[in-house]
Design an enzyme around this catalytic site. Structure first.
Site, PDB file in Angstrom:
ATOM      1  N   LEU A  81     -17.257  16.657 -72.505  1.00  0.00           N
ATOM      2  CA  LEU A  81     -16.034  16.744 -73.167  1.00  0.00           C
ATOM      3  C   LEU A  81     -15.273  14.923 -74.585  1.00  0.00           C
ATOM      4  O   LEU A  81     -15.869  14.524 -73.791  1.00  0.00           O
ATOM      5  CB  LEU A  81     -14.779  16.890 -72.403  1.00  0.00           C
ATOM      6  CG  LEU A  81     -14.579  18.279 -71.840  1.00  0.00           C
ATOM      7  CD1 LEU A  81     -13.200  18.250 -70.579  1.00  0.00           C
ATOM      8  CD2 LEU A  81     -13.359  19.216 -72.803  1.00  0.00           C
ATOM      9  N   LYS A 113      -7.361  16.597 -65.513  1.00  0.00           N
ATOM     10  CA  LYS A 113      -9.242  15.552 -65.502  1.00  0.00           C
ATOM     11  C   LYS A 113      -9.037  15.658 -63.913  1.00  0.00           C
ATOM     12  O   LYS A 113      -8.764  14.416 -63.173  1.00  0.00           O
ATOM     13  CB  LYS A 113      -9.008  15.043 -66.672  1.00  0.00           C
ATOM     14  CG  LYS A 113     -10.864  14.905 -66.854  1.00  0.00           C
ATOM     15  CD  LYS A 113     -11.110  14.479 -68.123  1.00  0.00           C
ATOM     16  CE  LYS A 113     -12.345  14.735 -68.557  1.00  0.00           C
ATOM     17  NZ  LYS A 113     -13.566  13.466 -67.490  1.00  0.00           N
ATOM     18  N   GLU A 171     -14.659  21.421 -59.994  1.00  0.00           N
ATOM     19  CA  GLU A 171     -14.409  20.434 -59.670  1.00  0.00           C
ATOM     20  C   GLU A 171     -14.254  20.154 -58.668  1.00  0.00           C
ATOM     21  O   GLU A 171     -13.456  20.551 -57.576  1.00  0.00           O
ATOM     22  CB  GLU A 171     -13.421  19.465 -60.602  1.00  0.00           C
ATOM     23  CG  GLU A 171     -14.168  17.900 -60.694  1.00  0.00           C
ATOM     24  CD  GLU A 171     -14.749  17.586 -61.595  1.00  0.00           C
ATOM     25  OE1 GLU A 171     -15.044  18.394 -62.232  1.00  0.00           O
ATOM     26  OE2 GLU A 171     -14.509  16.423 -62.041  1.00  0.00           O
ATOM     27  N   CYS A 406      -7.176 -23.242 -38.592  1.00  0.00           N
ATOM     28  CA  CYS A 406      -6.468 -22.033 -39.847  1.00  0.00           C
ATOM     29  C   CYS A 406      -6.014 -23.360 -40.956  1.00  0.00           C
ATOM     30  O   CYS A 406      -5.562 -24.570 -40.424  1.00  0.00           O
ATOM     31  CB  CYS A 406      -4.843 -22.330 -38.080  1.00  0.00           C
ATOM     32  SG  CYS A 406      -3.883 -21.050 -39.814  1.00  0.00           S
TER      33      CYS A 406
HETATM   34  S1  IVH Z   1     -13.913  21.748 -68.864  1.00  0.00           S
HETATM   35  C1  IVH Z   1     -16.029  22.477 -72.371  1.00  0.00           C
HETATM   36  N1  IVH Z   1     -11.485  21.238 -67.207  1.00  0.00           N
HETATM   37  O1  IVH Z   1     -14.771  16.632 -66.848  1.00  0.00           O
HETATM   38  C2  IVH Z   1     -15.114  22.301 -71.531  1.00  0.00           C
HETATM   39  N2  IVH Z   1     -13.254  19.688 -67.025  1.00  0.00           N
HETATM   40  O2  IVH Z   1     -15.955  15.180 -69.035  1.00  0.00           O
HETATM   41  C3  IVH Z   1     -15.846  22.052 -69.723  1.00  0.00           C
HETATM   42  N3  IVH Z   1     -13.624  17.986 -65.532  1.00  0.00           N
HETATM   43  O3  IVH Z   1     -18.277  17.867 -66.669  1.00  0.00           O
HETATM   44  C4  IVH Z   1     -15.033  21.220 -69.415  1.00  0.00           C
HETATM   45  N4  IVH Z   1     -11.337  18.770 -65.172  1.00  0.00           N
HETATM   46  O4  IVH Z   1     -16.458  17.613 -64.480  1.00  0.00           O
HETATM   47  C5  IVH Z   1     -13.363  20.686 -68.255  1.00  0.00           C
HETATM   48  N5  IVH Z   1      -9.403  20.808 -66.218  1.00  0.00           N
HETATM   49  C6  IVH Z   1     -10.869  20.103 -66.544  1.00  0.00           C
HETATM   50  C7  IVH Z   1     -10.887  19.336 -65.555  1.00  0.00           C
HETATM   51  C8  IVH Z   1     -13.043  18.731 -65.896  1.00  0.00           C
HETATM   52  C9  IVH Z   1     -11.909  17.312 -64.430  1.00  0.00           C
HETATM   53  C10 IVH Z   1     -14.649  17.206 -65.297  1.00  0.00           C
HETATM   54  C11 IVH Z   1     -15.781  17.802 -65.599  1.00  0.00           C
HETATM   55  C12 IVH Z   1     -16.506  17.943 -66.851  1.00  0.00           C
HETATM   56  C13 IVH Z   1     -15.844  16.247 -67.430  1.00  0.00           C
HETATM   57  C14 IVH Z   1     -15.985  16.719 -68.775  1.00  0.00           C
END
Ligand code: IVH
Length: 666
Positions: A81, A113, A171, A406
Site C-alpha cells: 500500500l 491497519k 493479517e 543503595c
Molecule cells: S489491504 C491491495 N488492509 O499492510 C491492498 N492491508 O502495506 C492490500 N495490512 O501487506 C492490503 N491491515 O499486511 C490491507 N486492513 C488492511 C490491512 C493491511 C494491515 C497490511 C498487510 C499488507 C500491508 C500493506
C-alpha cells in the site's frame, strides 16, 4: 446414524460454534458444552483413525516439524500500500481518484491497519488447502501446518455459495495481552523475549515446528481476497467482506464504509482515539475505494493499488541514544535501573526516560551507556527499550552492573536468589523507603498505633517532623496540631496512642521492623525461638536455619538487616524512647506448650491463612495433620468446613473454633 455421519455432524456443529464464537463474537453454547463436543469427536476419531481428515476441528495441534518451508507462488500477487502521513496526502489521494473516475464523491471501505503479517488462505471447495505468507508479494512461504493451528482460521468454510477457489487474505496478529503473556512465559523459561506483538506474531507463524505455533496466541482478521474462480463475489469490497463473514471468515469489527476524504479523516481520528483501547496493535488505517469497478478503472502503480492508501499513525518506536543508566530506589526498597535518553519524539510525546526493569533485562538487551537504542512507547505504558542498534556501538563501552550499595542511603543492596530485583537492606533508615517503613511500623499487626493512618504519615514526613520510626515518639503536641486538618484534640489522641503503643510484644516488634520476607507468622516463630531481641540480633544464619520454617533466603534477609548499622541505630533509638516488651521464656522442645498435641485444620480461617496457622501451631510444638484419626487432639473448624468436621464428630475428637485456637496460640 453410522459413525461417519456422527463424526460429520459433530464437525459441523463444532464449526458452527467456532463461527458463533470467533466470527460473530456471540457464542450459543458454554465453553464446557463446546469442550464436550470436541472431546466426543476426538474419541470417535481415535477409535476410527481412517475417518480423520485434515479439515477436522481436532487437527489444530500441529504436525511433524519441517526442515524448511516450501515456496508458494501467489496466483494473484499480494500487493503493498502507498502511505500517507498527513491529512493533505489523503485529500490529494481522494482528489486524484475523483478526477480519474470523473465523479464528485467516492465511497470508501475503511479499516484499521493491523500490525501483524499478511497471509493468504486458499480454500478449494470450502476446504483450507494452503496458507502462504506474503514474502516478496510474488512468492511466499507455505505455512499451512502453522495456519491450521490458529483457531480463528476456519479449516472449512460454512454455509453455501462460496466460489470453488477462494483465496482469503488478511493479517495474522498477536493481541497485546497474548504478547505480554507469551513474553512472561518466555522469561520464566529463560527463552528469547519478543520485542513487540508483530515480531512475536511473525516469529510464531514462521516456526518450522507447528506444535510450537499451536501454543502461541495468534489470531486472524481478513481484509481482502486473492484468486477467486468457479463462482463470483459481490460488487463492493464491503459487501464481499460480509459474504466472507457468512462463510465463517473473521472480520475486524472496526470496519466501516464512509464518504469522501472527510469521512476517511474522521475515521482516522476516531480510530486513533481508540488505539490504546484496542486489544491489538495497529499502525494506521486503510482507505479502499469500495466499488470493484472503480478499483479496476483506477488500476495500479508499480506494486501498489491506486484505489487504496494507508494513513499511518505516528510511529511508536524511534531510535535515540542512551546517555546513562540511573538507579531509582522505590518505596519498597527495590532498585530499578532507569534509562536516561537523549529526548526523542515517540508517537507525538517526548520521551527521555525508559524503564530497564532489572539486571536480567539489562543483560538480555546487553545495553550499555552510549548505545543507540530503539525505544517503544505503546499506549499508556512506561516507555521500554526494545533493542540496541549494535552496528552503531562505538568503541568498547563497559557492561553495566547493578550497584552493591543503595544510592540513597548507602546500605548494602542485595539481590536475593530467586528474585529478579535488587533490594536495599536499610529498610528502617533509607529515605526512599521512609514512608512505607513508618506506615508498616504503625499498622494494626505491628505496633498498632491508633489514628496514625497513611495520610498522616505522609504529612509528618513531608513536614520534616519525622525521619524514621523512632522520631514518632519524640513528636510534640504543637508540631502535630500545626498540621493541616489536625485539631488539638486529635493531636493529643495521637500522642496518647503513641504512648500506649510503646508497651508491645516481641513478635509485634520484630514484625514492625519490616525485614524482607519476615511476615507476622515468621516474627512470632522468631520471638518464640529466641525469646529476646538481643538473642535474635546475635543469631547467625546457621542458627536461624535451625528455626522451624526458616529457610536460607529468610535467614539471610534477617542477618543482613541486623548487620546494617543504620538499622541498629534506629532500634537503639526506639528502645531509648522506651518502646518495650516482656521477653519470652524460651522453652526447650520438651517443654513446648502444645507438645504431643495433633491438630487438623478444616474450612476457611478468617484471621490467618491455613499455612500461617500451621506454622504457628508447630512453633509451639504441635503436629498438624491432614486427616482426622483417633490420635487427633483437636479439629479446628473454620467457615464452610469439609467432611473432616463430620469425621471428628464420628470419632469423638474435640472440635474447636478458630477463636479457641488463637487463644491456645497466645
Ligand atoms: S489491504 C491491495 N488492509 O499492510 C491492498 N492491508 O502495506 C492490500 N495490512 O501487506 C492490503 N491491515 O499486511 C490491507 N486492513 C488492511 C490491512 C493491511 C494491515 C497490511 C498487510 C499488507 C500491508 C500493506
Amino acid at each position: 446414524m453410522n459413525v461417519k455421519q456422527k463424526i460429520d455432524k459433530l464437525r459441523e456443529s463444532i464449526n458452527y460454534h467456532n463461527y458463533r464464537y470467533y466470527v460473530l463474537d456471540d457464542p450459543e453454547v458454554t465453553d464446557s458444552e463446546y469442550d464436550r463436543l470436541l472431546r466426543e469427536l476426538e474419541s470417535l476419531e481415535v477409535e476410527h483413525p481412517d475417518l480423520v481428515t485434515s479439515d477436522s476441528p481436532t487437527q489444530r495441534v500441529g504436525a511433524i516439524p519441517l526442515s524448511a518451508f516450501d515456496e508458494v507462488k501467489h496466483s494473484v500477487p499480494m500487493l503493498s500500500l502507498g502511505n500517507a502521513f498527513e491529512e493533505q496526502e489523503v485529500v490529494d489521494f481522494d482528489r486524484r481518484a475523483r478526477e480519474t473516475l470523473d465523479t464528485d464523491s467516492i465511497e470508501y471501505a475503511v479499516e484499521p491497519k493491523l500490525d501483524g503479517l499478511a497471509i493468504s488462505l486458499r480454500y478449494e471447495k470450502g476446504i483450507l488447502v494452503r496458507a502462504a505468507t506474503r514474502g516478496d508479494g510474488v512468492t511466499g512461504e507455505d505455512v499451512t501446518q502453522n495456519a491450521r493451528t490458529i483457531e480463528t482460521i476456519p479449516l472449512k468454510l460454512i454455509g453455501k455459495g462460496y466460489p470453488d477457489v477462494l483465496e482469503v487474505r488478511g493479517e495474522v496478529i498477536m493481541t497485546k495481552a497474548g504478547f505480554e503473556q507469551l513474553n512472561e512465559t518466555q522469561r520464566k523459561n529463560n527463552a528469547r523475549l519478543f520485542a513487540n506483538p508483530r515480531n512475536a506474531a511473525a516469529g510464531s507463524l514462521r516456526q518450522l515446528d507447528s506444535k510450537i505455533t499451536a501454543t502461541r496466541p495468534l489470531s486472524f482478521y481478513c481484509y481482502g481476497v486473492g484468486e477467486v474462480s468457479g463462482g463470483a463475489l459481490a460488487e463492493k469490497h464491503s459487501l464481499i467482506m460480509k459474504q466472507l463473514q457468512k462463510w465463517g471468515i473473521r472480520l475486524n469489527p472496526e470496519n466501516r464504509v464512509v464518504k469522501g476524504s472527510k469521512g476517511c479523516i474522521d475515521y482516522y481520528q476516531a480510530i486513533q482515539d481508540k488505539r490504546n483501547q484496542l486489544p491489538y496493535d495497529i499502525d494506521g488505517v486503510v482507505f479502499k475505494v469500495n466499488s470493484l469497478s472503480q478499483q479496476q478503472e483506477l488500476g495500479f502503480v508499480s506494486r501498489a493499488p491506486r484505489w487504496a492508501i494507508a494513513y499511518k499513525f505516528p510511529a511508536q518506536e524511534e531510535m535515540t541514544v542512551l546517555e546513562a543508566i540511573d538507579i531509582q530506589v522505590g518505596r519498597t526498597g527495590a532498585l530499578t535501573p532507569v534509562a536516561r535518553l537523549e529526548p526523542v519524539l515517540v508517537g507525538g510525546v517526548t520521551v527521555s526516560n525508559a524503564t530497564l526493569h532489572n539486571q536480567d533485562e539489562i543483560e538480555r538487551l546487553d545495553v550499555r551507556p552510549g548505545d543507540t537504542v530503539i525505544v517503544r512507547r505503546a499506549g499508556d505504558v512506561i516507555p521500554q527499550i526494545v533493542s540496541v542498534v549494535l552496528s552503531k556501538r562505538q568503541g568498547e563501552s563497559g557492561k553495566f552492573k547493578m550497584p552493591s550499595v543503595c544510592p540513597v542511603c548507602g546500605s548494602i543492596a542485595e539481590r536475593i536468589e530467586g528474585d529478579a530485583k535488587t533490594f536495599c537492606t536499610g529498610g528502617l533508615f533509607c529515605e526512599a523507603q521512609r514512608k512505607e517503613a513508618i506506615k508498616h511500623f504503625s499498622s494494626r499487626k505491628a505496633l498498632d498505633i491508633e489514628g496514625l493512618g497513611d495520610k498522616l504519615v505522609e504529612q509528618l514526613v513531608d513536614a520534616n517532623l519525622i525521619h524514621d520510626v523512632a522520631d514518632l515518639f519524640s513528636l510534640k503536641l504543637e508540631d502535630v496540631s500545626a498540621l493541616d486538618r489536625m485539631a488539638e484534640k486529635s493531636a493529643q489522641n495521637l500522642l496518647d496512642a503513641l504512648e500506649k503503643s510503646k508497651q508491645t510484644t516481641l513478635e509485634r516488634f520484630i514484625f514492625s521492623l519490616g525485614i524482607h520476607n519476615v511476615g507476622e507468622t515468621t516474627a512470632r516463630t522468631l520471638a518464640m525461638h529466641y525469646g529476646s531481641l538481643e538473642k535474635l540480633m546475635q543469631a547467625d544464619e546457621e542458627s536461624l536455619l535451625q528455626v522451624t520454617d526458616i529457610g536460607p533466603i529468610v535467614a539471610h534477609s534477617i542477618t543482613t538487616f541486623f548487620s546494617q548499622s543504620h538499622n541498629r541505630d534506629v532500634i537503639k533509638k526506639l528502645q531509648q524512647e522506651n518502646v518495650h516488651w516482656p521477653d519470652i521464656e524460651v522453652k526447650s522442645e520438651d517443654e513446648l506448650p502444645l507438645k504431643d498435641k495433633t491438630f487438623v485444620l478444616t474450612g476457611t480461617l478468617t484471621e490467618m491463612s491455613r499455612s500461617d496457622a500451621k506454622t504457628a501451631l508447630q512453633a509451639l510444638g504441635a503436629k498438624v495433620a491432614g486427616s482426622v484419626s483417633k490420635k487427633t487432639s483437636y479439629v479446628v473448624v473454620g467457615d464452610n468446613p469439609g467432611s473432616k468436621a463430620d469425621k471428628a464428630q464420628e470419632l469423638g475428637v474435640e472440635i474447636i473454633s478458630e477463636a479457641d485456637m488463637l487463644k491456645l496460640l497466645s
